[in-house]
Design an enzyme around this catalytic site. Structure first.
Site, PDB file in Angstrom:
ATOM      1  N   THR A   1      18.401  -8.216  43.081  1.00  0.00           N
ATOM      2  CA  THR A   1      18.426  -9.644  42.700  1.00  0.00           C
ATOM      3  C   THR A   1      17.438 -10.453  43.532  1.00  0.00           C
ATOM      4  O   THR A   1      17.341 -11.662  43.358  1.00  0.00           O
ATOM      5  CB  THR A   1      19.840 -10.242  42.868  1.00  0.00           C
ATOM      6  OG1 THR A   1      20.243 -10.084  44.239  1.00  0.00           O
ATOM      7  CG2 THR A   1      20.838  -9.555  41.962  1.00  0.00           C
TER       8      THR A   1
ATOM      9  N   ALA B   1      27.712 -10.740  56.146  1.00  0.00           N
ATOM     10  CA  ALA B   1      27.776 -11.905  55.262  1.00  0.00           C
ATOM     11  C   ALA B   1      28.992 -11.751  54.366  1.00  0.00           C
ATOM     12  O   ALA B   1      28.959 -11.018  53.382  1.00  0.00           O
ATOM     13  CB  ALA B   1      26.505 -11.996  54.414  1.00  0.00           C
TER      14      ALA B   1
ATOM     15  N   TYR C   1      33.331  -8.356  43.201  1.00  0.00           N
ATOM     16  CA  TYR C   1      32.681  -9.029  44.341  1.00  0.00           C
ATOM     17  C   TYR C   1      33.713  -9.337  45.430  1.00  0.00           C
ATOM     18  O   TYR C   1      33.519  -8.992  46.600  1.00  0.00           O
ATOM     19  CB  TYR C   1      32.033 -10.306  43.836  1.00  0.00           C
ATOM     20  CG  TYR C   1      31.297 -11.121  44.876  1.00  0.00           C
ATOM     21  CD1 TYR C   1      30.127 -10.659  45.452  1.00  0.00           C
ATOM     22  CD2 TYR C   1      31.763 -12.380  45.258  1.00  0.00           C
ATOM     23  CE1 TYR C   1      29.427 -11.421  46.379  1.00  0.00           C
ATOM     24  CE2 TYR C   1      31.066 -13.158  46.185  1.00  0.00           C
ATOM     25  CZ  TYR C   1      29.906 -12.666  46.736  1.00  0.00           C
ATOM     26  OH  TYR C   1      29.218 -13.430  47.660  1.00  0.00           O
TER      27      TYR C   1
ATOM     28  N   ASP D   1      15.627  -4.098  51.498  1.00  0.00           N
ATOM     29  CA  ASP D   1      16.065  -4.678  50.217  1.00  0.00           C
ATOM     30  C   ASP D   1      15.633  -3.753  49.091  1.00  0.00           C
ATOM     31  O   ASP D   1      14.550  -3.170  49.148  1.00  0.00           O
ATOM     32  CB  ASP D   1      15.429  -6.076  50.043  1.00  0.00           C
ATOM     33  CG  ASP D   1      16.203  -6.953  49.082  1.00  0.00           C
ATOM     34  OD1 ASP D   1      16.322  -6.566  47.902  1.00  0.00           O
ATOM     35  OD2 ASP D   1      16.663  -8.027  49.503  1.00  0.00           O
TER      36      ASP D   1
END
Ligand code: NAD
Ligand code: UDP
Length: 310
Positions: free
Chosen positions: A35, A114, A145, A31
């Protein structure tokens, strides 16, 4: 088993890290904290099977030793976040997915993407089944997105068909629970932060748009089951219990006995999908999966969490 989870310091990713550790796996959490928050995984730090790798997955990654699973969850997910970071969002959906697939291919690992209900855009088919191709505005504010995730699905299928990588695609519908960021702009943390601060709830438009909210542990269970199949086409995971945003606001106000009209209406954002509900027939038949946590219970658990972080 060694499982690499990109986006593992985020909301959903941190629950996945926990779950795969509980299954006995070694977990590498990758990561860049765009966010996410180290607090989400702080409680895992002492576990010798857990490793945090601070890295932007839009850049190539090297992992020593074998890897069995790569779960690619890195991406801003809240509309406010991806509007603030449109280019990193496009890059992590495109380059990040390419790099994560490359890792899976090099290690002969299973790969799970995902994806999102946003691939259906503002849907003209309701409820949404996996064979619906969607209604997306590529040049609107949500395009960074939606199109990144649609590209991510396309490159995942290409790696499956061309390179034979064992891939899975989960299309996640609105999911909520502990470790969402209170100020990430999504409707549930927004409303909960507002009632805890005694502010009116910010409903966009008339609040007649609908969503269907799934509690995070139900999503995680669906993901674990999907990973264990050999099914490479997309599978919706979400809770089909649909309600309007205004109904959600009223449910949340009722949780603290606040007046039902403690609401302030704002302009509806451009391209905000009008209706969203997953058809979960595929998940039920393929995985024997369905949601088990009802909204009253899930909202209570989530509000209890937000009380601890306010
Ligand atoms: P989140 O913002 O809490 O988590 C995303 C994580 O990805 C963060 O920790 C962030 O720092 C990390 N990240 C972002 N870009 C990165 C990069 N380039 N390299 C490495 N890490 C990066 O969001 P979330 O709700 O947990 O969503 C996780 C995934 O699930 C996302 O891919 C999202 O699109 C998908 N999803 C979530 C929902 C939902 O309702 N929560 C719905 C549909 C899809
Ligand atoms: N929304 C709202 N008030 C808020 C935040 C969001 O009314 O403070 C609405 C938003 O317009 C959308 C729905 O709630 O119709 C869900 O928004 P969210 O940002 O959670 O995610 P989305 O499902 O749109 O990706």
């Amino acid at each position: 088993m060694r499982t690499v989870i990109t986006g593992g310091a985020g909301f959903v990713g941190s629950h996945l890290c926990e779950r795969f550790l509980a299954e006995g796996d070694e977990v590498y959490c990758v990561d860049n904290l765009l966010t996410g928050n180290p607090r989400n995984i702080a409680h895992l730090g002492d576990n010798p099977k857990f490793r945090f790798i601070e890295h932007n997955i839009s850049e190539p990654i090297q992992v020593d030793g074998p890897v069995d699973n790569v779960l690619h969850f890195a991406s801003p997910a809240s509309p406010a976040d991806y509007l603030a970071h449109p280019i990193p969002t496009l890059k992590v959906g495109a380059l990040g997915t390419h790099n994560a697939l490359g890792l899976a291919k090099a290690k002969d690992a299973r790969f799970l993407l995902a994806s999102t209900s946003e691939v259906y855009g503002d849907p003209e088919v309701h409820p949404q089944r996996e064979d619906y191709w969607g209604n997306v505005n590529p040049i609107g504010p949500r395009g960074c997105y939606d199109e990144a995730k649609r590209f991510a699905e396309a490159i995942t299928m290409a790696y499956h068909r061309y390179h034979g990588v064992k891939t899975r695609i989960v299309r996640i519908f609105n999911t909520y629970g502990p470790r969402m960021r209170l100020n990430d702009g999504r409707v549930l943390p927004a409303f909960m932060g507002q009632i805890l601060r005694g502010e009116p709830l910010s409903v966009y438009g008339k609040g007649d748009q609908t969503r269907s909210f799934c509690y995070v542990t139900d999503l995680v269970e669906g993901i674990v089951r999907l990973l264990r199949t050999d099914f490479s086409e997309p599978v919706n995971i979400g809770n089909p219990s649909e309600l309007t945003v205004l109904e959600l606001a009223r449910e949340i106000l009722a949780m603290i006995d606040a007046p039902q009209d403690h609401i302030v209406f704002h302009e509806l954002p451009q391209d905000d999908p009008k209706r969203r509900r997953p058809d979960i027939t595929r998940a039920q038949q393929l995985l024997g999966w369905g949601p088990t946590i009802d909204r009253a219970d899930g909202l209570k658990r989530t509000l209890d969490y937000f009380r601890t972080v306010l």
